[in-house]
Design an enzyme around this catalytic site. Structure first.
Site, PDB file in Angstrom:
ATOM      1  N   HIS A  97     -22.909 -67.047  37.098  1.00 14.19           N
ATOM      2  CA  HIS A  97     -24.068 -66.154  37.243  1.00 14.19           C
ATOM      3  C   HIS A  97     -23.871 -65.187  38.393  1.00 14.19           C
ATOM      4  CE1 HIS A  97     -27.247 -68.922  35.181  1.00 14.19           C
ATOM      5  NE2 HIS A  97     -26.774 -68.051  34.339  1.00 14.19           N
ATOM      6  N   HIS A 119     -29.410 -68.362  22.181  1.00 14.53           N
ATOM      7  CA  HIS A 119     -29.602 -67.692  23.476  1.00 14.53           C
ATOM      8  C   HIS A 119     -28.660 -66.497  23.579  1.00 14.53           C
ATOM      9  CE1 HIS A 119     -30.299 -67.164  27.675  1.00 14.53           C
ATOM     10  NE2 HIS A 119     -29.445 -68.038  28.169  1.00 14.53           N
ATOM     11  N   GLU A 148     -27.602 -64.969  26.400  1.00 17.60           N
ATOM     12  CA  GLU A 148     -26.746 -64.857  27.593  1.00 17.60           C
ATOM     13  C   GLU A 148     -25.278 -65.003  27.186  1.00 17.60           C
ATOM     14  OE1 GLU A 148     -28.054 -67.166  30.961  1.00 17.60           O
ATOM     15  OE2 GLU A 148     -26.979 -65.832  32.334  1.00 17.60           O
ATOM     16  N   ASP A 198     -22.537 -66.201  28.160  1.00 16.17           N
ATOM     17  CA  ASP A 198     -21.707 -67.413  28.140  1.00 16.17           C
ATOM     18  C   ASP A 198     -21.856 -68.169  26.818  1.00 16.17           C
ATOM     19  OD1 ASP A 198     -24.310 -67.794  29.190  1.00 16.17           O
ATOM     20  OD2 ASP A 198     -23.770 -69.704  30.089  1.00 16.17           O
ATOM     21  N   HIS A 247     -34.278 -70.583  29.475  1.00 15.25           N
ATOM     22  CA  HIS A 247     -34.707 -69.904  30.679  1.00 15.25           C
ATOM     23  C   HIS A 247     -34.759 -68.392  30.561  1.00 15.25           C
ATOM     24  CE1 HIS A 247     -30.572 -68.760  32.423  1.00 15.25           C
ATOM     25  NE2 HIS A 247     -30.370 -69.170  31.211  1.00 15.25           N
ATOM     26  N   ASP A 297     -29.129 -74.113  26.955  1.00 19.76           N
ATOM     27  CA  ASP A 297     -28.963 -74.381  28.396  1.00 19.76           C
ATOM     28  C   ASP A 297     -29.729 -75.620  28.868  1.00 19.76           C
ATOM     29  OD1 ASP A 297     -27.234 -72.365  29.446  1.00 19.76           O
ATOM     30  OD2 ASP A 297     -28.833 -70.894  29.239  1.00 19.76           O
ATOM     31  N   TYR A 319     -28.072 -78.289  38.284  1.00 18.58           N
ATOM     32  CA  TYR A 319     -28.301 -77.257  37.266  1.00 18.58           C
ATOM     33  C   TYR A 319     -29.790 -76.890  37.221  1.00 18.58           C
ATOM     34  CZ  TYR A 319     -27.636 -74.922  32.757  1.00 18.58           C
ATOM     35  OH  TYR A 319     -27.573 -73.995  31.747  1.00 18.58           O
ATOM     36  N   HIS A 335     -23.874 -76.650  27.798  1.00 13.58           N
ATOM     37  CA  HIS A 335     -22.965 -76.847  28.929  1.00 13.58           C
ATOM     38  C   HIS A 335     -22.852 -78.346  29.189  1.00 13.58           C
ATOM     39  CE1 HIS A 335     -22.912 -72.643  30.219  1.00 13.58           C
ATOM     40  NE2 HIS A 335     -24.223 -72.624  30.241  1.00 13.58           N
TER      41      HIS A 335
HETATM   42 FE1  FEO Z   1     -28.508 -68.939  30.090  1.00 14.90          FE
HETATM   43 FE2  FEO Z   1     -25.635 -70.864  29.909  1.00 14.90          FE
HETATM   44  O1  FEO Z   1     -26.673 -69.326  29.831  1.00 14.90           O
END
Ligand code: FEO
Length: 395
Positions: free
Chosen positions: A24, A80, A82, A84, A146, A165, A193, A226
């Site tokens: 991030h 999601h 994002e 990643d 998130h 996430d 996390y 993750h």
């Molecule tokens: Fe909100 Fe693992 O990305």
């Protein structure tokens, strides 16, 4: 990593990122690396749930190819936006251009603004179902858990929740499941996390978990995007999230400071001694020497924070300024704080620290403590009493 079997006909085709140490944009240090999990479900409709960071696209595609030709993918679930988790989507879509992507309205908008792909996209809402053969997938929008686009995917036939996430950890491992790794390390990484990413979103997370509980969905396994998959005891991480989201705090005090010539450090240690001698747990950190990600994790269950800084240019020192700027964004609920520090001729650090504590919405419970130059015995006694007084308020 090649594909790993999660359940019959369900594989983790994601990748382990062993070497990443900052995440991030340097907001999160990942000393144990991370993984980007993506799940391939073999049913009448071949379905891929999420992808990986763009730089790992080739590995993802190889992992998929070790099971089926990627051209056979029918559906891709984008939980999601994002990058990643969506970064490899353009490369995957080149191989299966007719695949249909499913996600929330915000996800559709976000994916377009990231990749400008002209893909067939199905917008889904909470409780929408997608039949993929003998299994179906049920979607649950999870805005701000998130990001606004975030979504959970649930498979009732497998009692499997894929919440992206949520419930994840930055924990690279050759193992897949919670019963295969050190449980203390796993929970430590899960707490880190939550603290560093989800701390300010507790109210939203609490409502989302309660909503899931009201739906009474049996959950045998939680497969986040993750880290490690929860199969031994998924309730353990759900209950931990409930506790963190409710901002449950222990009688524990974090003393965190930055010192220029050692006077603020002397104060910090006497304050910490006062807290300890009151029977309250204390953790002391020199901000300039300690990884911020670790300190934030320690703050997750601490009721009180005592922040200190020497004065420099009528303000606080730069390392603690950076730390407190991050702290302000966490907006910890139901916590208390106080400030201290040394100065030479004109102070300013203590007032600056107090101002940012107030901006974070944290209650200042006692006046700040300032000492000119080096604290003498009398001033060290005041530091000790300061710690004792603060400890009395966290009990
Ligand atoms: Fe909100 Fe693992 O990305």
């Amino acid at each position: 990593m090649s594909a790993n079997k999660v359940l019959p006909d369900i594989y983790n085709v994601g990748v382990v990122d062993w070497n990443v140490r900052n995440f991030h944009g340097h907001t999160y240090t990942t000393k144990r690396g991370t993984s980007y999990n993506a799940y391939l479900i073999l049913d009448e409709k071949i379905t891929l749930v999420d992808t990986v960071l763009a730089s790992f696209s080739k590995e993802l595609i190889e992992n998929i190819r070790s099971i089926i030709p990627p051209e056979k993918i029918d559906y891709i679930i984008a939980n999601h936006v994002e990058t990643d988790h969506s970064g490899a989507l353009p490369e995957v879509m080149k191989l299966c251009p007719k695949a249909k992507v499913f996600g929330t309205q915000k996800c559709k908008e976000g994916l377009y603004k990231n990749y400008y792909g002209n893909w067939d996209f199905g917008i889904v809402k909470t409780s929408d179902k997608l039949k993929i053969g003998k299994r179906e997938l049920v979607f649950l929008e999870a805005p701000m858990v998130h990001w606004p686009d975030s979504m959970f995917t649930y498979c009732p036939q497998e009692e499997l929740l894929m919440p992206n996430d949520a419930f994840g950890q930055h924990f690279a491992s050759s193992k897949l499941f919670d019963d295969e790794v050190d449980p203390c390390v796993l929970m430590d990484e899960a707490a880190k996390y939550y603290a560093n990413i989800l701390f300010p979103l507790g109210g939203i997370i609490l409502k989302k978990i309660e909503e899931v509980q009201r739906l009474n969905l049996p959950i045998k396994m939680i497969a986040p995007s993750h880290g490690i998959i929860w199969r031994k005891d998924p309730a353990k991480i759900i209950n931990a999230y409930l506790s963190w989201a409710k901002s449950v705090a222990l009688p524990k005090v974090i003393v965190a400071y930055e010192t220029m010539w050692g006077s603020t450090e002397k104060m910090a240690k006497r304050i910490a001694q006062g807290v300890t001698d009151s029977g309250v747990e204390v953790k002391l950190f020199d901000i300039a020497q300690t990884d911020r990600t670790e300190i934030v994790k320690e703050m997750l269950d601490a009721k009180g924070f005592i922040f200190g800084s020497s004065t420099h240019d009528n303000d606080m020192l730069p390392a603690i300024a950076g730390f407190l700027y991050f702290f302000k964004g966490l907006k910890p609920k139901g916590r208390i704080a106080s400030a201290f520090g040394s100065f030479g001729w004109a102070g300013g650090a203590v007032a600056a620290v107090e101002a940012i504590i107030k901006e974070a919405g944290v209650e200042l419970v006692q006046p700040g403590l300032s000492v000119k130059y080096v604290p003498d015995d009398e001033e060290l006694k005041r530091c000790y009493e300061f710690g004792k007084g603060f400890a009395g308020k966290v009990k």
